[in-house]
Motif scaffolding. Structure first.
Motif, mmCIF file in Angstrom:
data_model
loop_
_atom_site.group_PDB
_atom_site.id
_atom_site.type_symbol
_atom_site.label_atom_id
_atom_site.label_comp_id
_atom_site.label_asym_id
_atom_site.label_seq_id
_atom_site.Cartn_x
_atom_site.Cartn_y
_atom_site.Cartn_z
ATOM 1 N N LYS A 53 81.532 -33.148 15.378
ATOM 2 C CA LYS A 53 81.094 -32.536 14.413
ATOM 3 C C LYS A 53 79.502 -32.524 14.171
ATOM 4 O O LYS A 53 79.030 -33.465 14.543
ATOM 5 C CB LYS A 53 81.722 -33.070 13.219
ATOM 6 C CG LYS A 53 83.184 -32.963 13.226
ATOM 7 C CD LYS A 53 83.772 -33.714 12.180
ATOM 8 C CE LYS A 53 84.601 -35.014 12.697
ATOM 9 N NZ LYS A 53 85.170 -35.994 11.841
ATOM 10 N N VAL A 107 76.490 -29.729 8.780
ATOM 11 C CA VAL A 107 77.770 -28.631 8.354
ATOM 12 C C VAL A 107 78.607 -29.606 7.485
ATOM 13 O O VAL A 107 79.284 -29.116 6.420
ATOM 14 C CB VAL A 107 78.514 -27.985 9.570
ATOM 15 C CG1 VAL A 107 79.816 -27.577 9.113
ATOM 16 C CG2 VAL A 107 77.635 -27.062 10.250
ATOM 17 N N GLU A 108 79.061 -30.832 8.032
ATOM 18 C CA GLU A 108 79.929 -31.598 7.395
ATOM 19 C C GLU A 108 79.213 -31.810 5.903
ATOM 20 O O GLU A 108 79.944 -32.036 4.931
ATOM 21 C CB GLU A 108 80.306 -32.941 8.001
ATOM 22 C CG GLU A 108 80.895 -32.705 9.402
ATOM 23 C CD GLU A 108 82.394 -31.975 8.959
ATOM 24 O OE1 GLU A 108 83.202 -32.266 7.958
ATOM 25 O OE2 GLU A 108 82.781 -30.949 9.501
ATOM 26 N N LYS A 168 79.725 -29.028 3.481
ATOM 27 C CA LYS A 168 80.949 -29.081 2.979
ATOM 28 C C LYS A 168 81.446 -29.979 1.886
ATOM 29 O O LYS A 168 82.022 -29.867 1.015
ATOM 30 C CB LYS A 168 82.265 -29.311 4.296
ATOM 31 C CG LYS A 168 82.220 -28.170 4.997
ATOM 32 C CD LYS A 168 83.069 -28.613 6.294
ATOM 33 C CE LYS A 168 83.348 -27.714 7.494
ATOM 34 N NZ LYS A 168 84.126 -28.187 8.446
ATOM 35 N N LYS A 186 79.663 -28.843 -1.327
ATOM 36 C CA LYS A 186 80.736 -27.660 -1.933
ATOM 37 C C LYS A 186 81.884 -28.556 -2.823
ATOM 38 O O LYS A 186 82.215 -28.057 -3.675
ATOM 39 C CB LYS A 186 81.022 -26.670 -0.789
ATOM 40 C CG LYS A 186 81.545 -25.474 -1.544
ATOM 41 C CD LYS A 186 81.893 -24.571 -0.144
ATOM 42 C CE LYS A 186 82.698 -23.413 -0.860
ATOM 43 N NZ LYS A 186 82.928 -22.110 0.156
ATOM 44 N N ARG A 187 82.402 -29.287 -1.850
ATOM 45 C CA ARG A 187 83.587 -30.025 -2.611
ATOM 46 C C ARG A 187 83.289 -30.756 -3.850
ATOM 47 O O ARG A 187 84.012 -30.608 -4.912
ATOM 48 C CB ARG A 187 84.485 -31.086 -1.769
ATOM 49 C CG ARG A 187 85.192 -30.322 -0.531
ATOM 50 C CD ARG A 187 85.862 -31.414 0.309
ATOM 51 N NE ARG A 187 85.097 -32.374 0.844
ATOM 52 C CZ ARG A 187 84.605 -32.465 1.960
ATOM 53 N NH1 ARG A 187 84.875 -31.565 2.718
ATOM 54 N NH2 ARG A 187 84.011 -33.435 2.547
#
Length: 94
Positions: A70, A74-75, A78, A81-82
Motif C-alpha cells: 500500500k 494514498v492511505e 483515505k 476523508k473518513r
C-alpha cells in the motif's frame, strides 16, 4: 490513546523502527493506563515497550502477503476523508 496505532504491515516503504516503537509505546500506554508512568513503574514500562517493539519487528518481518504494498500517501488521504466525513456528521448532529 489507541487510535494512534496504525497498520504497519505491507507498506512501501516498510515501517521504520520509529513507527514500530511508536505503536509499541501506544499499546503499552493503553494496556497499562499510564500516559507517563511514575518513577516506580518507569523501568517496567520501558522494558515492556522494548519487548513489544522487538516482537512487532519480528512479526512484521515474518508476515507474508500476495497483495501489492500500500502507498502511505494514498492511505493517509483515505483516512483524512473518513475523518472529515465522521466529524462533519458529528458536527451536524450537535
Amino acid at each position: 490513546m489507541c487510535r494512534n496505532i496504525r497498520t504497519l504491515h505491507n507498506f512501501a516503504p516498510p515501517a521504520n523502527e520509529d513507527e514500530v516503537r511508536a505503536a509499541a509505546l501506544q499499546y503499552v500506554r493503553k494496556i497499562s493506563g499510564f500516559t507517563k508512568p511514575s518513577q516506580a513503574n518507569a523501568e517496567a514500562f520501558d522494558r515492556a515497550v522494548e519487548a513489544v517493539t522487538e516482537v512487532t519487528e519480528r512479526l512484521l518481518a515474518e508476515l507474508v502477503t500476495n497483495a501489492p504494498p500500500k502507498d502511505r500517501e494514498v492511505e493517509a488521504a483515505k483516512a483524512r476523508k473518513r475523518a472529515q466525513a465522521r466529524y462533519t456528521i458529528t458536527a451536524q448532529a450537535s
